[in-house]
Design an enzyme around this catalytic site. Structure first.
Site, PDB file in Angstrom:
ATOM      1  CE  LYS A  88       5.697 -36.841 -12.418  1.00  0.00           C
ATOM      2  NZ  LYS A  88       5.140 -35.584 -11.870  1.00  0.00           N
ATOM      3  CD  GLN A 109      -1.839 -39.254 -11.803  1.00  0.00           C
ATOM      4  OE1 GLN A 109      -2.736 -38.438 -11.674  1.00  0.00           O
ATOM      5  NE2 GLN A 109      -1.093 -39.329 -12.883  1.00  0.00           N
ATOM      6  CE  LYS A 112      -4.484 -40.766 -15.456  1.00  0.00           C
ATOM      7  NZ  LYS A 112      -4.884 -39.339 -15.483  1.00  0.00           N
ATOM      8  CE  LYS A 124      -4.464 -34.596 -10.073  1.00  0.00           C
ATOM      9  NZ  LYS A 124      -4.152 -34.860 -11.491  1.00  0.00           N
ATOM     10  N   GLY A 163       1.341 -30.339 -12.921  1.00  0.00           N
ATOM     11  CA  GLY A 163       0.165 -29.476 -13.052  1.00  0.00           C
ATOM     12  C   GLY A 163      -1.116 -30.272 -13.258  1.00  0.00           C
ATOM     13  CG  ASP A 164      -5.323 -31.794 -12.740  1.00  0.00           C
ATOM     14  OD1 ASP A 164      -5.207 -32.815 -13.431  1.00  0.00           O
ATOM     15  OD2 ASP A 164      -6.440 -31.388 -12.361  1.00  0.00           O
ATOM     16  CB  THR A 207      -2.254 -34.357 -21.372  1.00  0.00           C
ATOM     17  OG1 THR A 207      -1.266 -34.284 -20.344  1.00  0.00           O
ATOM     18  CG2 THR A 207      -3.442 -35.143 -20.867  1.00  0.00           C
ATOM     19  CG  ASN A 238      -1.843 -28.591 -21.073  1.00  0.00           C
ATOM     20  OD1 ASN A 238      -1.867 -29.810 -20.965  1.00  0.00           O
ATOM     21  ND2 ASN A 238      -0.819 -27.952 -21.607  1.00  0.00           N
ATOM     22  CB  SER A 376       5.413 -36.091 -15.776  1.00  0.00           C
ATOM     23  OG  SER A 376       4.716 -34.877 -15.898  1.00  0.00           O
TER      24      SER A 376
HETATM   25  P1  NDP Z   1      -6.786 -26.378 -17.603  1.00  0.00           P
HETATM   26  O1  NDP Z   1      -6.943 -25.653 -16.306  1.00  0.00           O
HETATM   27  O2  NDP Z   1      -5.698 -25.989 -18.521  1.00  0.00           O
HETATM   28  O3  NDP Z   1      -8.154 -26.320 -18.415  1.00  0.00           O
HETATM   29  C1  NDP Z   1      -9.337 -26.792 -17.857  1.00  0.00           C
HETATM   30  C2  NDP Z   1     -10.464 -26.525 -18.832  1.00  0.00           C
HETATM   31  O4  NDP Z   1     -11.646 -27.170 -18.358  1.00  0.00           O
HETATM   32  C3  NDP Z   1     -10.813 -25.051 -18.961  1.00  0.00           C
HETATM   33  O5  NDP Z   1     -11.319 -24.798 -20.225  1.00  0.00           O
HETATM   34  C4  NDP Z   1     -11.900 -24.894 -17.894  1.00  0.00           C
HETATM   35  O6  NDP Z   1     -12.766 -23.810 -18.105  1.00  0.00           O
HETATM   36  C5  NDP Z   1     -12.655 -26.187 -18.059  1.00  0.00           C
HETATM   37  N1  NDP Z   1     -13.316 -26.540 -16.807  1.00  0.00           N
HETATM   38  C6  NDP Z   1     -12.728 -26.689 -15.582  1.00  0.00           C
HETATM   39  N2  NDP Z   1     -13.666 -26.985 -14.656  1.00  0.00           N
HETATM   40  C7  NDP Z   1     -14.852 -27.011 -15.311  1.00  0.00           C
HETATM   41  C8  NDP Z   1     -16.174 -27.260 -14.912  1.00  0.00           C
HETATM   42  N3  NDP Z   1     -16.485 -27.539 -13.646  1.00  0.00           N
HETATM   43  N4  NDP Z   1     -17.148 -27.231 -15.870  1.00  0.00           N
HETATM   44  C9  NDP Z   1     -16.850 -26.954 -17.163  1.00  0.00           C
HETATM   45  N5  NDP Z   1     -15.596 -26.698 -17.590  1.00  0.00           N
HETATM   46  C10 NDP Z   1     -14.618 -26.731 -16.690  1.00  0.00           C
HETATM   47  O7  NDP Z   1      -6.686 -27.920 -17.192  1.00  0.00           O
HETATM   48  P2  NDP Z   1      -6.113 -29.139 -18.054  1.00  0.00           P
HETATM   49  O8  NDP Z   1      -6.409 -28.942 -19.489  1.00  0.00           O
HETATM   50  O9  NDP Z   1      -4.727 -29.386 -17.611  1.00  0.00           O
HETATM   51  O10 NDP Z   1      -6.990 -30.340 -17.487  1.00  0.00           O
HETATM   52  C11 NDP Z   1      -8.235 -30.738 -18.069  1.00  0.00           C
HETATM   53  C12 NDP Z   1      -8.561 -32.149 -17.639  1.00  0.00           C
HETATM   54  O11 NDP Z   1      -7.512 -33.036 -18.059  1.00  0.00           O
HETATM   55  C13 NDP Z   1      -8.706 -32.365 -16.137  1.00  0.00           C
HETATM   56  O12 NDP Z   1      -9.683 -33.368 -15.902  1.00  0.00           O
HETATM   57  C14 NDP Z   1      -7.348 -32.895 -15.735  1.00  0.00           C
HETATM   58  O13 NDP Z   1      -7.396 -33.659 -14.546  1.00  0.00           O
HETATM   59  C15 NDP Z   1      -7.034 -33.773 -16.938  1.00  0.00           C
HETATM   60  N6  NDP Z   1      -5.627 -34.090 -17.134  1.00  0.00           N
HETATM   61  C16 NDP Z   1      -4.701 -33.101 -17.299  1.00  0.00           C
HETATM   62  C17 NDP Z   1      -3.372 -33.429 -17.491  1.00  0.00           C
HETATM   63  C18 NDP Z   1      -2.343 -32.415 -17.794  1.00  0.00           C
HETATM   64  O14 NDP Z   1      -1.221 -32.818 -18.111  1.00  0.00           O
HETATM   65  N7  NDP Z   1      -2.641 -31.144 -17.741  1.00  0.00           N
HETATM   66  C19 NDP Z   1      -2.929 -34.844 -17.450  1.00  0.00           C
HETATM   67  C20 NDP Z   1      -4.004 -35.792 -17.364  1.00  0.00           C
HETATM   68  C21 NDP Z   1      -5.286 -35.404 -17.182  1.00  0.00           C
HETATM   69  P3  NDP Z   1     -12.676 -22.509 -17.147  1.00  0.00           P
HETATM   70  O15 NDP Z   1     -11.440 -21.795 -17.613  1.00  0.00           O
HETATM   71  O16 NDP Z   1     -13.920 -21.775 -17.361  1.00  0.00           O
HETATM   72  O17 NDP Z   1     -12.527 -23.039 -15.734  1.00  0.00           O
END
Ligand code: NDP
Length: 444
Positions: A88, A109, A112, A124, A163-164, A207, A238, A376
């Site tokens: 997962k 993961q 976690k 992943k 998603g991620d 999250t 997100n 999830s």
């Molecule tokens: P989203 O795609 O919804 O948002 C990602 C955000 O991070 C955007 O604002 C994006 O900006 C920014 N970002 C991405 N890459 C970079 C970078 N290289 N430098 C600066 N900013 C960056 O993703 P999530 O919110 O889902 O995920 C965010 C983090 O949380 C990740 O590390 C993910 O692995 C982790 N996570 C997410 C989960 C989930 O349920 N969604 C669960 C557990 C962990 P821009 O639009 O400009 O790319």
């Protein structure tokens, strides 16, 4: 095998995958007190087996863009460890994706998912495809091509992606549609699904809410709370969106959000209609965070991260390695008392050490952001029995899971002589269940 030899071995077998090396090193160092007390883990070569994924799948993803040109991306799915349940973990679509990123995320993961207390293994996946600037139809064609290969490797009892970064509700919808067409079954093979077709209420929020609940537990250990706290958040996707909402609900004030182009600083707080604007901007119009500054007349700082902004609590919610040592020093000097990782591995190891040495409460990703995968797991449970819980019920379960993860990590740290160190505590608590299950299953 001692730490150095194990790391040399991991680096030799996985050359150039620096994020993966970083993630392994942290876990291997953290579990040393356990290995000393339990020689059976060494005898059964648990670490050597854990760092080698059970299966790695890499595949071609050809698709046609709106001009009729053929594009080719690379797809990945790493099925890392199934000792305690089906693989997962999310799918990430971002140009920076390569095998080392997917491996680091898949490895994290495992622990976690174990911490959530639910029967889910670690995996992943993702692609170097960049959804930014693509039309909905391009994203759909890419997702269909991606799933045309992935479908043969996954299944409700085998591997359940979610998603991620770059994979939200829209992408999960296209992926699910293609899976259903190919297998001719309506089944729980993805999570983060739409509410009309098997999704769980509160999964979208999970999250960010979970990371905030976890931080509240950390603050409680100092008889403190979010009330009246100034909070900096990075990212505006997100996780950042729902962390911001929950911080506000718990009485804090969020003053920054960012994206990969820069950050905004709103001293009055990002809440109410301003928060709704962010959701519409990022999830519907897919615009840049600088538009917030244009709209509300606040400061926008291009090309920088928000950690120079004075705050009580910092929640990195964007991506890996986004707080370095200098930024950690600035946060400490500015009086920050707690840092909790909404994103995966956002804090560089030397920055983590700096926080801990300076008495800053530190919530590591695999504990703090486990609320997403936990919910999830709750989505899978609802699908298996064919029911849908209310938002309140899911949120309550999520809250309790985060309280438990904090307690179990705290207790494990204390038991193994590192009271208050949640990095070590979370790694140990996550590791033990998986290691014992691997021993139960024999040499497989
Ligand atoms: P989203 O795609 O919804 O948002 C990602 C955000 O991070 C955007 O604002 C994006 O900006 C920014 N970002 C991405 N890459 C970079 C970078 N290289 N430098 C600066 N900013 C960056 O993703 P999530 O919110 O889902 O995920 C965010 C983090 O949380 C990740 O590390 C993910 O692995 C982790 N996570 C997410 C989960 C989930 O349920 N969604 C669960 C557990 C962990 P821009 O639009 O400009 O790319």
């Amino acid at each position: 095998m001692d730490i150095e030899r194990l790391m040399d071995w991991v680096i030799a077998k996985n050359p150039g995958e620096k994020e993966y090396h970083q993630a392994v090193k942290e876990v291997v160092e953290s579990v040393q007190p356990v290995l000393k007390k339990h020689p059976e883990y060494e005898r059964f070569k648990i670490l050597e087996r854990m760092v080698e994924p059970e299966r790695q799948i890499m595949f071609r993803v050809p698709w046609m863009d709106d001009s009729g040109d053929i594009q080719v991306n690379r797809g990945f799915r790493i099925e890392f460890n199934s000792a305690i349940g089906p693989y997962k973990g999310g799918l990430r679509f971002h140009p920076s994706v390569y095998i080392g990123i997917i491996k680091f995320l898949g490895f994290e993961q495992i622990f976690k998912n174990s911490l959530t207390g639910l029967p889910i293994g670690g995996g992943k996946g993702g692609s170097d495809f960049d959804p930014k600037g693509k039309s909905d139809m391009e994203v759909m064609r890419f997702c269909q091509s991606f799933m045309s290969e992935l479908f043969r490797h996954i299944g409700p009892l085998t591997d359940v992606p979610a998603g991620d970064i770059g994979v939200g509700g829209r992408e999960i919808g296209y992926l699910y549609g293609q899976y259903k067409k190919l297998v001719n079954r309506f089944e729980s093979v993805l999570t983060g699904k739409g509410i009309n077709w098997g999704g769980s209420l509160a999964r979208t929020e999970a999250t960010g809410y979970g990371a905030t609940y976890f931080t509240e537990e950390m603050l409680k250990t100092r008889k403190d709370s979010f009330k009246g706290k100034t909070v900096t958040i990075s990212g505006s996707g997100n996780v950042a969106q729902y962390a911001a909402q929950k911080v506000y609900q718990l009485g804090g004030k969020v003053v920054t959000l960012s994206d990969s182009s820069g950050y905004i600083y709103d001293p009055d707080g990002i809440a109410g209609d301003k928060w709704k604007f962010v959701l519409e901007l990022k999830n519907m119009r897919r615009g840049r965070i600088s538009e917030y500054a244009d709209k509300f007349g606040v400061e926008y700082v291009a090309g920088k991260r928000p950690w120079g902004t004075p705050c009580d609590v910092a929640l990195p919610c964007a991506t890996q390695n986004e707080i370095n040592l200098d930024e950690a020093k600035t946060l400490v000097n500015n009086g920050c008392i707690a840092v909790s990782e909404g994103a995966n591995m956002p804090t560089l190891p030397e920055a983590v050490d700096h926080f801990i040495e300076n008495g800053v409460l530190f919530g590591p990703a695999k504990a703090a952001n486990a609320g997403g995968v936990a919910t999830s797991g709750l989505e899978m449970a609802q699908n298996h029995v064919g029911i849908a819980w209310t938002f309140e019920k899911v949120d309550q379960e999520l809250h309790q899971i985060m309280v438990n993860i904090h307690k179990n990590s705290w207790d494990a740290a204390e038991k193994y002589g590192h009271k208050g160190n949640l990095v070590i505590g979370a790694n140990i608590a996550g590791f033990l269940k998986v290691a014992d299950s691997m021993i139960d299953h024999g040499i497989v």
